[in-house]
Design an enzyme around this catalytic site. Structure first.
Site, PDB file in Angstrom:
ATOM      1  CB  CYS A  73      -0.935   0.020   1.211  1.00  0.00           C
ATOM      2  SG  CYS A  73      -0.079   0.035   2.800  1.00  0.00           S
ATOM      3  CD  GLU A 120      -5.548  -4.059   3.845  1.00  0.00           C
ATOM      4  OE1 GLU A 120      -5.399  -3.228   4.767  1.00  0.00           O
ATOM      5  OE2 GLU A 120      -4.582  -4.578   3.245  1.00  0.00           O
ATOM      6  NE  ARG A 163      -4.425  -1.385  10.059  1.00  0.00           N
ATOM      7  CZ  ARG A 163      -3.159  -1.078  10.283  1.00  0.00           C
ATOM      8  NH1 ARG A 163      -2.838  -0.337  11.334  1.00  0.00           N
ATOM      9  NH2 ARG A 163      -2.203  -1.501   9.476  1.00  0.00           N
ATOM     10  NE  ARG A 165      -4.563   0.100   6.121  1.00  0.00           N
ATOM     11  CZ  ARG A 165      -4.125   1.141   6.814  1.00  0.00           C
ATOM     12  NH1 ARG A 165      -4.897   2.224   6.934  1.00  0.00           N
ATOM     13  NH2 ARG A 165      -2.961   1.130   7.412  1.00  0.00           N
TER      14      ARG A 165
END
Length: 325
Positions: A73, A120, A163, A165
């Site tokens: 990422c 993800e 968090r 995502r």
């Protein structure tokens, strides 16, 4: 449908695998290039992941029902883009090593044709390059014949950590799918803390003074940069792979002492890993590994919904639009 099988690409230390195994899946192949992550993975799953996915032919990968990939990422993250800009390195799909790894996922989807996938990445993937990067990803997945759903989810519903995502779910058939309903957040940092912690995790006077001076300097400039002293009744900032550097984003207050870092076990808990998960790396490596991983219970509930859609096999009534919001 028998026990669903899956492959675990860019596996890290196996967070995605844990979530899907808890949902009833069976892993038939894994790939991870980092040797330290491989050691942790082997300690917990009894197998060493295959190495660099760019060097693995599709024929070497077993047939499977679901492809899992938390692909790198950093080229798409806000911090990653800033860092690469500063260094004069292209980011996103133009990143010389990491950005092109999405195309390895596309290659395997094209060659193996699994029934479903779960990808993800960081929230910023949607806005990177004014949305063009994400549009290209959607177009590639659509061109491969997959019907996709995506949603940004905050893991704070499962662990005491902010968090966010993005999760991208795809099906080879036009199946109905709904992301899971999220429980009301009922977690606090105090729930994941160890009762007794080694003094080595307490910040030195020098480091603590430096962090305070750094925060004050940016505060005077009107910036929000600075350390994150945690409210033990609340939640933390996002745990990142850079946590090993100074721990500044998540500091635990201590009575009559300087604040301290989280321990690796506390980081594991913050990511939803069970206490049975073996931590065999150094503290530095463990911080990197958990910071790069996924929140396990969040993956588990998404896995439940994917498996439900595959089992029920309900087709969409309207299938003209491949990309669903």
């Amino acid at each position: 449908m028998g026990q669903p099988t899956f492959i675990d690409l860019f596996a890290g230390i196996g967070g995605m695998r844990l979530g899907f195994t808890q949902a009833g899946g069976c892993c038939v192949f894994s790939s991870e290039w980092n040797k330290f992550a491989q050691i942790t993975y082997e300690a917990n799953f009894g197998e060493v992941p295959a190495g660099d996915i760019t060097q693995i032919a599709s024929e070497e990968i077993p047939d499977h029902d679901i492809l899992l990939a938390g692909f790198p990422c950093q080229p798409f993250s806000i911090a990653g883009v800033s860092k690469h800009n500063a260094l004069g390195i292209h980011h996103g799909f133009q990143h010389p090593t990491q950005g092109n790894l999405f195309f390895e996922i596309a290659r395997i989807l094209n060659d193996k044709r699994p029934r479903a996938f779960l990808l993800e990445n960081v929230k910023n993937l949607q806005s990177h390059d004014r949305g063009r990067t994400f549009q290209r990803i959607q177009q590639i997945l659509n061109d491969l014949g997959y019907y996709i759903y995506y949603q940004v989810i905050n893991a704070v519903h499962f662990v005491p950590q902010h968090r966010e995502r993005i999760f991208i779910v795809g099906f080879r058939e036009p199946l109905e799918f709904t992301f899971p309903q999220l429980p009301i957040q009922q977690h606090s940092v105090k729930d994941i803390l160890e009762p007794s912690v080694d003094a080595k995790y307490t910040l030195s006077n020098h480091l603590w003074q430096y962090l305070q001076n750094y925060a004050e300097k940016h505060r005077a400039r009107g910036n929000g940069f600075g350390y994150g002293l945690v409210d033990l009744e609340g939640v933390t900032r996002t745990l990142s792979a850079r946590y090993y550097k100074d721990g500044s984003e998540i500091l635990i207050p201590q009575e009559n002492k300087n604040p301290r870092r989280l321990t690796p076990r506390e980081c594991a808990r913050l990511m939803g890993f069970p206490d049975s998960f073996k931590i065999v790396a150094s503290d530095t490596r463990a911080y990197q590994q958990f910071g790069n991983s996924v929140v396990v219970p969040l993956v588990k509930v998404i896995a439940d919904e994917i498996l439900k859609s595959l089992k029920q096999g309900k087709l969409l009534k309207q299938t003209r639009q491949l990309t669903l919001f």
